[in-house]
Design an enzyme around this catalytic site. Structure first.
Site, PDB file in Angstrom:
ATOM      1  N   ASP A  35       1.401  -1.923   2.935  1.00  0.00           N
ATOM      2  CA  ASP A  35       2.222  -2.547   1.898  1.00  0.00           C
ATOM      3  C   ASP A  35       2.989  -3.745   2.457  1.00  0.00           C
ATOM      4  O   ASP A  35       3.324  -3.787   3.642  1.00  0.00           O
ATOM      5  CB  ASP A  35       3.200  -1.502   1.346  1.00  0.00           C
ATOM      6  CG  ASP A  35       3.781  -1.905   0.009  1.00  0.00           C
ATOM      7  OD1 ASP A  35       3.226  -2.826  -0.638  1.00  0.00           O
ATOM      8  OD2 ASP A  35       4.794  -1.319  -0.398  1.00  0.00           O
ATOM      9  N   GLY A  36       3.278  -4.690   1.562  1.00  0.00           N
ATOM     10  CA  GLY A  36       4.163  -5.798   1.901  1.00  0.00           C
ATOM     11  C   GLY A  36       3.479  -7.108   2.240  1.00  0.00           C
ATOM     12  O   GLY A  36       4.142  -8.049   2.691  1.00  0.00           O
ATOM     13  N   TRP A  40       5.630 -10.537   2.561  1.00  0.00           N
ATOM     14  CA  TRP A  40       5.603 -11.206   3.869  1.00  0.00           C
ATOM     15  C   TRP A  40       5.293 -12.687   3.693  1.00  0.00           C
ATOM     16  O   TRP A  40       5.925 -13.555   4.322  1.00  0.00           O
ATOM     17  CB  TRP A  40       4.558 -10.539   4.760  1.00  0.00           C
ATOM     18  CG  TRP A  40       4.364 -11.178   6.095  1.00  0.00           C
ATOM     19  CD1 TRP A  40       5.056 -10.940   7.249  1.00  0.00           C
ATOM     20  CD2 TRP A  40       3.395 -12.186   6.434  1.00  0.00           C
ATOM     21  NE1 TRP A  40       4.595 -11.724   8.277  1.00  0.00           N
ATOM     22  CE2 TRP A  40       3.571 -12.501   7.809  1.00  0.00           C
ATOM     23  CE3 TRP A  40       2.400 -12.845   5.715  1.00  0.00           C
ATOM     24  CZ2 TRP A  40       2.779 -13.446   8.456  1.00  0.00           C
ATOM     25  CZ3 TRP A  40       1.614 -13.798   6.367  1.00  0.00           C
ATOM     26  CH2 TRP A  40       1.814 -14.081   7.725  1.00  0.00           C
ATOM     27  N   ARG A  48       0.976 -15.521  -2.087  1.00  0.00           N
ATOM     28  CA  ARG A  48       0.779 -14.103  -1.818  1.00  0.00           C
ATOM     29  C   ARG A  48      -0.573 -13.830  -1.157  1.00  0.00           C
ATOM     30  O   ARG A  48      -0.686 -12.946  -0.291  1.00  0.00           O
ATOM     31  CB  ARG A  48       0.887 -13.303  -3.119  1.00  0.00           C
ATOM     32  CG  ARG A  48       2.311 -13.168  -3.629  1.00  0.00           C
ATOM     33  CD  ARG A  48       2.344 -12.409  -4.954  1.00  0.00           C
ATOM     34  NE  ARG A  48       1.724 -11.099  -4.847  1.00  0.00           N
ATOM     35  CZ  ARG A  48       2.346 -10.009  -4.415  1.00  0.00           C
ATOM     36  NH1 ARG A  48       3.629 -10.087  -4.043  1.00  0.00           N
ATOM     37  NH2 ARG A  48       1.723  -8.853  -4.357  1.00  0.00           N
ATOM     38  N   HIS A  52      -2.246 -11.367   2.117  1.00  0.00           N
ATOM     39  CA  HIS A  52      -3.393 -10.460   2.092  1.00  0.00           C
ATOM     40  C   HIS A  52      -4.397 -10.836   3.181  1.00  0.00           C
ATOM     41  O   HIS A  52      -5.017  -9.963   3.797  1.00  0.00           O
ATOM     42  CB  HIS A  52      -4.064 -10.496   0.720  1.00  0.00           C
ATOM     43  CG  HIS A  52      -3.207  -9.933  -0.369  1.00  0.00           C
ATOM     44  ND1 HIS A  52      -2.629  -8.677  -0.296  1.00  0.00           N
ATOM     45  CD2 HIS A  52      -2.811 -10.456  -1.570  1.00  0.00           C
ATOM     46  CE1 HIS A  52      -1.927  -8.456  -1.395  1.00  0.00           C
ATOM     47  NE2 HIS A  52      -2.016  -9.517  -2.174  1.00  0.00           N
ATOM     48  N   GLU A  82      -4.206   1.249  -9.879  1.00  0.00           N
ATOM     49  CA  GLU A  82      -3.132   0.528 -10.568  1.00  0.00           C
ATOM     50  C   GLU A  82      -3.090  -0.955 -10.206  1.00  0.00           C
ATOM     51  O   GLU A  82      -2.463  -1.754 -10.923  1.00  0.00           O
ATOM     52  CB  GLU A  82      -1.770   1.165 -10.249  1.00  0.00           C
ATOM     53  CG  GLU A  82      -1.560   2.550 -10.848  1.00  0.00           C
ATOM     54  CD  GLU A  82      -2.318   3.643 -10.110  1.00  0.00           C
ATOM     55  OE1 GLU A  82      -2.773   4.600 -10.768  1.00  0.00           O
ATOM     56  OE2 GLU A  82      -2.482   3.532  -8.875  1.00  0.00           O
ATOM     57  N   ARG A  86      -2.419  -6.429 -11.424  1.00  0.00           N
ATOM     58  CA  ARG A  86      -1.909  -7.644 -10.774  1.00  0.00           C
ATOM     59  C   ARG A  86      -2.573  -8.886 -11.377  1.00  0.00           C
ATOM     60  O   ARG A  86      -3.584  -8.787 -12.066  1.00  0.00           O
ATOM     61  CB  ARG A  86      -2.179  -7.572  -9.271  1.00  0.00           C
ATOM     62  CG  ARG A  86      -1.378  -6.482  -8.582  1.00  0.00           C
ATOM     63  CD  ARG A  86      -1.505  -6.536  -7.083  1.00  0.00           C
ATOM     64  NE  ARG A  86      -0.667  -5.537  -6.433  1.00  0.00           N
ATOM     65  CZ  ARG A  86      -0.460  -5.456  -5.131  1.00  0.00           C
ATOM     66  NH1 ARG A  86      -1.048  -6.328  -4.315  1.00  0.00           N
ATOM     67  NH2 ARG A  86       0.320  -4.531  -4.621  1.00  0.00           N
ATOM     68  N   LEU A 146     -14.610   6.994  15.520  1.00  0.00           N
ATOM     69  CA  LEU A 146     -13.591   6.898  14.485  1.00  0.00           C
ATOM     70  C   LEU A 146     -14.206   6.577  13.125  1.00  0.00           C
ATOM     71  O   LEU A 146     -15.048   5.677  13.008  1.00  0.00           O
ATOM     72  CB  LEU A 146     -12.582   5.807  14.848  1.00  0.00           C
ATOM     73  CG  LEU A 146     -11.564   5.417  13.771  1.00  0.00           C
ATOM     74  CD1 LEU A 146     -10.508   6.493  13.612  1.00  0.00           C
ATOM     75  CD2 LEU A 146     -10.912   4.084  14.098  1.00  0.00           C
ATOM     76  N   ARG A 209       7.896   5.836  -0.958  1.00  0.00           N
ATOM     77  CA  ARG A 209       7.135   6.630  -1.914  1.00  0.00           C
ATOM     78  C   ARG A 209       5.669   6.608  -1.499  1.00  0.00           C
ATOM     79  O   ARG A 209       5.271   5.807  -0.649  1.00  0.00           O
ATOM     80  CB  ARG A 209       7.303   6.101  -3.337  1.00  0.00           C
ATOM     81  CG  ARG A 209       6.925   4.624  -3.499  1.00  0.00           C
ATOM     82  CD  ARG A 209       7.127   4.143  -4.939  1.00  0.00           C
ATOM     83  NE  ARG A 209       6.780   2.732  -5.069  1.00  0.00           N
ATOM     84  CZ  ARG A 209       7.640   1.741  -4.900  1.00  0.00           C
ATOM     85  NH1 ARG A 209       8.914   1.999  -4.603  1.00  0.00           N
ATOM     86  NH2 ARG A 209       7.257   0.482  -5.019  1.00  0.00           N
ATOM     87  N   ILE A 210       4.865   7.478  -2.152  1.00  0.00           N
ATOM     88  CA  ILE A 210       3.460   7.548  -1.751  1.00  0.00           C
ATOM     89  C   ILE A 210       2.504   6.962  -2.787  1.00  0.00           C
ATOM     90  O   ILE A 210       1.296   6.903  -2.554  1.00  0.00           O
ATOM     91  CB  ILE A 210       3.036   8.978  -1.376  1.00  0.00           C
ATOM     92  CG1 ILE A 210       3.337   9.952  -2.495  1.00  0.00           C
ATOM     93  CG2 ILE A 210       3.732   9.412  -0.097  1.00  0.00           C
ATOM     94  CD1 ILE A 210       2.871  11.365  -2.178  1.00  0.00           C
TER      95      ILE A 210
END
Length: 255
Positions: A35-36, A40, A48, A52, A82, A86, A146, A209-210
């Site tokens: 997030d952010g 940033w 924005r 990303h 959700e 945007r 991984l 929050r999650i």
């Protein structure tokens, strides 16, 4: 622990932080809400989408940091159900990020035995996004290290409702005995099957929050939050989160 590759530049701050960890208490599955990115960028007078882009470059750094210490699964919350709300231009940019990320990074991911996985719904994603992600999945499917799991077009409530519907249908068809339904069985109807539940959730940007992310799977996960935005979140910060995880006692409701 695996040796650091050349991008860490020898005895780095990240390597020193990693060496301080208890190698016998590494979380098997770490989930990250990245997030952010937009905030940033805006703090720096940038659009924005620039955030990303920087956030995308950070994915590989944290992936390699997790791989170095022996994390088995790293789930990145890349795009939620959700996030379609945007602005159209931002969504279109996000959908094109895999086209830049995977062709550029796939060879190093393969060299480090990383396997790509996607958790989410393909419906609604652009064909070019799906093709790029599927190509990466196919190219890494034989890797045994991984698992880099991208939660893409993912929402946990939708996941659980879908799982309940399929489980109910199987019960109606006589494939499942309702009396035998338990947590383990229900987990098999979730998109994350057969991955283990996350041991640790990391969220950046100061939000506490999650956000509809792995609501079932996070039932007993340790949560770690930081005010840092995702593009600022470095390897030492990742190891700081692991170190905090190692200081906690996981009782699962017991003593």
């Amino acid at each position: 622990m695996k040796p650091f590759r050349k991008w860490f530049g020898g005895k780095s701050e990240g390597e020193e932080a990693a060496s301080a960890l208890d190698s016998d208490n590494i979380p098997n599955h770490v989930a990250v809400i990245m997030d952010g990115n937009g905030r940033w960028a805006q703090k720096r007078g940038l659009p924005r989408v620039a955030g990303h882009h920087s956030g995308m470059k950070n994915v590989k750094k944290i992936t390699m940091a997790a791989n170095h210490i022996g994390v088995k699964v790293l789930t990145m919350y890349a795009f939620s159900t959700e996030n379609w709300k945007r602005p159209k231009e931002e969504v279109e940019y996000l959908m094109k990020l895999p086209l830049e990320f995977f062709p550029k990074e796939i060879e190093e991911l393969i060299a480090n035995n990383v396997r790509i996985r996607m958790t989410g719904w393909p419906e609604g994603l652009p064909d070019y996004t799906l093709k790029t992600v599927q190509d990466a999945i196919d190219k890494t499917k034989h890797n045994t290290g991984l698992i880099l799991n991208f939660a893409l077009n993912y929402g946990s409530r939708k996941e659980m409702l879908s799982g309940i519907q399929r489980l109910a249908q199987d019960a109606k068809d006589g494939k499942v005995n309702p009396a035998e339904i338990n947590e383990h069985l229900f987990s098999r109807y979730l998109l994350t099957d057969p991955l283990p539940d996350p041991d640790l959730l990391i969220r950046t940007s100061g939000e506490l929050r999650i956000s509809n992310f792995m609501l079932w799977q996070l039932a007993y996960s340790e949560l770690w939050f930081t005010d840092l935005c995702w593009p600022e979140f470095t390897e030492p910060h990742f190891y700081e989160a692991i170190q905090e995880y190692q200081r906690r006692a996981r009782r699962y409701g017991g003593l």
